[in-house]
Design an enzyme around this catalytic site. Structure first.
Site, PDB file in Angstrom:
ATOM      1  N   GLY A  88       0.829  -1.211   0.000  1.00 25.46           N
ATOM      2  CA  GLY A  88       0.000   0.000   0.000  1.00 25.46           C
ATOM      3  C   GLY A  88       0.859   1.255   0.000  1.00 25.46           C
ATOM      4  O   GLY A  88       2.094   1.190  -0.044  1.00 25.46           O
ATOM      5  N   GLU A 103       7.139 -12.043   0.419  1.00 29.22           N
ATOM      6  CA  GLU A 103       6.333 -13.228   0.711  1.00 29.22           C
ATOM      7  C   GLU A 103       4.864 -12.844   0.638  1.00 29.22           C
ATOM      8  O   GLU A 103       4.419 -11.924   1.327  1.00 29.22           O
ATOM      9  CB  GLU A 103       6.630 -13.779   2.113  1.00 29.22           C
ATOM     10  CG  GLU A 103       7.943 -14.534   2.240  1.00 29.22           C
ATOM     11  CD  GLU A 103       7.907 -15.910   1.594  1.00 29.22           C
ATOM     12  OE1 GLU A 103       6.793 -16.434   1.365  1.00 29.22           O
ATOM     13  OE2 GLU A 103       8.992 -16.449   1.324  1.00 29.22           O
ATOM     14  N   ASN A 136       1.684  -3.192   9.632  1.00 34.18           N
ATOM     15  CA  ASN A 136       1.077  -2.086   8.890  1.00 34.18           C
ATOM     16  C   ASN A 136      -0.202  -2.502   8.162  1.00 34.18           C
ATOM     17  O   ASN A 136      -0.991  -1.652   7.768  1.00 34.18           O
ATOM     18  CB  ASN A 136       2.102  -1.542   7.878  1.00 34.18           C
ATOM     19  CG  ASN A 136       1.509  -0.503   6.953  1.00 34.18           C
ATOM     20  OD1 ASN A 136       1.049   0.547   7.391  1.00 34.18           O
ATOM     21  ND2 ASN A 136       1.518  -0.787   5.657  1.00 34.18           N
ATOM     22  N   TYR A 164     -13.583  -0.483  12.200  1.00 31.60           N
ATOM     23  CA  TYR A 164     -12.196  -0.070  11.982  1.00 31.60           C
ATOM     24  C   TYR A 164     -11.640   0.669  13.202  1.00 31.60           C
ATOM     25  O   TYR A 164     -10.524   0.399  13.662  1.00 31.60           O
ATOM     26  CB  TYR A 164     -12.125   0.822  10.743  1.00 31.60           C
ATOM     27  CG  TYR A 164     -10.731   1.252  10.356  1.00 31.60           C
ATOM     28  CD1 TYR A 164      -9.833   0.347   9.794  1.00 31.60           C
ATOM     29  CD2 TYR A 164     -10.314   2.569  10.524  1.00 31.60           C
ATOM     30  CE1 TYR A 164      -8.552   0.752   9.421  1.00 31.60           C
ATOM     31  CE2 TYR A 164      -9.055   2.986  10.150  1.00 31.60           C
ATOM     32  CZ  TYR A 164      -8.175   2.070   9.600  1.00 31.60           C
ATOM     33  OH  TYR A 164      -6.908   2.471   9.234  1.00 31.60           O
ATOM     34  N   SER A 219     -10.941  -1.732  16.004  1.00 31.00           N
ATOM     35  CA  SER A 219      -9.736  -2.534  15.762  1.00 31.00           C
ATOM     36  C   SER A 219      -8.470  -1.731  16.037  1.00 31.00           C
ATOM     37  O   SER A 219      -7.509  -2.245  16.619  1.00 31.00           O
ATOM     38  CB  SER A 219      -9.727  -3.072  14.323  1.00 31.00           C
ATOM     39  OG  SER A 219      -9.487  -2.048  13.370  1.00 31.00           O
ATOM     40  N   LYS A 220      -8.471  -0.462  15.642  1.00 30.82           N
ATOM     41  CA  LYS A 220      -7.275   0.364  15.827  1.00 30.82           C
ATOM     42  C   LYS A 220      -7.096   0.785  17.288  1.00 30.82           C
ATOM     43  O   LYS A 220      -5.972   0.861  17.789  1.00 30.82           O
ATOM     44  CB  LYS A 220      -7.354   1.591  14.911  1.00 30.82           C
ATOM     45  CG  LYS A 220      -7.241   1.250  13.429  1.00 30.82           C
ATOM     46  CD  LYS A 220      -5.923   0.563  13.113  1.00 30.82           C
ATOM     47  CE  LYS A 220      -5.733   0.335  11.628  1.00 30.82           C
ATOM     48  NZ  LYS A 220      -4.412  -0.267  11.313  1.00 30.82           N
ATOM     49  N   ILE A 256      -3.480  10.604   5.345  1.00 23.54           N
ATOM     50  CA  ILE A 256      -2.236  10.537   4.589  1.00 23.54           C
ATOM     51  C   ILE A 256      -2.544  10.477   3.098  1.00 23.54           C
ATOM     52  O   ILE A 256      -3.473   9.775   2.668  1.00 23.54           O
ATOM     53  CB  ILE A 256      -1.409   9.292   5.005  1.00 23.54           C
ATOM     54  CG1 ILE A 256      -1.162   9.289   6.520  1.00 23.54           C
ATOM     55  CG2 ILE A 256      -0.104   9.231   4.225  1.00 23.54           C
ATOM     56  CD1 ILE A 256      -0.381  10.469   7.057  1.00 23.54           C
TER      57      ILE A 256
END
Length: 244
Positions: A16, A56, A86, A151, A154-155, A184
């Site tokens: 990403g 991988e 990440n 989300y 989870s963070k 970002i």
């Protein structure tokens, strides 16, 4: 000066926008990198651009395979000094419309896989009593966000989990910290409606979106021995949009 020469570093979600910046930064600092992701084409392109790195393909929702995956990485790199978690996904919807399946999938990939990657990496790090783990969280883990309950949860979970890990392994010379990016500039934000983007930028005191390099600079510092006395912390990279 940040010195990561010959440090053995694993980066998840390497394909990403932020992931690319992490690979670029660590490569320039002389690290031995293993980049992982789910998109084989993008991984191969990374390899073309950074011929010294290892790649991988791996799906982090295959939880039963993570221990074996870490064993493979450890052998391939000849050890493990730094783990950068990440990887992450979003499956956005208002909470009353959010399915249990999409709740679980985001938690499984963003939070549970981070737990398992840390768990099995720490087992390797304990053998030489050294390691750095940097978990990438998000501004919405602190503020919440419309349509992102899964989300954000989870963070936020990653932050609390990282603090607990830091307490458990500080005396073993293993540091666990978080970096919490704001908005970002990536391919994802490039697709945002211009009016919405302007309204978003108006809320950022610095008046601009961040870059992947802003994030990778911070991660590289935490991955280095310069940050030996920093543990259980979250560093915010958001232009002042959220101040802890």
């Amino acid at each position: 000066m940040i010195n990561l020469k010959n440090k053995k570093i694993v980066i998840t979600g390497a394909t990403g926008g932020i992931g690319n910046s992490l690979v670029d930064k660590f490569d320039k600092l002389g690290a031995n990198i293993l980049a992982t992701g789910t998109n084989e084409e993008k991984l191969n392109n990374l390899k073309k651009n950074y011929d010294k790195i290892e790649i991988e393909k791996f799906k982090l929702d295959e939880h039963q395979n993570i221990e074996q995956f870490i064993d493979k990485i450890d052998k391939k790199l000849g050890g493990l000094d730094v783990l950068v978690n990440n990887a992450g996904i979003t499956l956005d919807n208002l909470s009353i419309r959010l399915t249990e399946e999409n709740w679980k999938r985001v938690i499984d990939i963003n939070l549970t896989s981070t737990f398992l990657m840390c768990k099995y990496s720490i087992k390797k790090m304990l053998k030489k009593r050294y390691g750095k783990i940097v978990n990438i969280t998000s501004i919405v883990g602190h503020t919440g966000n419309l349509g992102q309950a899964n989300y954000a949860a989870s963070k936020a979970g990653i932050i609390a989990f990282s603090k607990s890990l830091a307490i458990e392994y500080a005396k073993k010379n293993i540091n666990i910290n978080c970096v919490s990016p704001g908005f970002i500039k990536t391919e994802m934000t490039d697709k945002i409606n211009e009016d919405f983007k302007k309204n978003l930028i108006d809320k950022i005191p610095s008046g601009k979106l961040g870059t992947g390099t802003d994030v990778s600079n911070c991660v590289a510092f935490l991955a280095s021995d310069n940050a030996d006395y920093i543990n259980g912390e979250t560093i915010h990279v958001n232009g002042g949009m959220y101040m802890a």
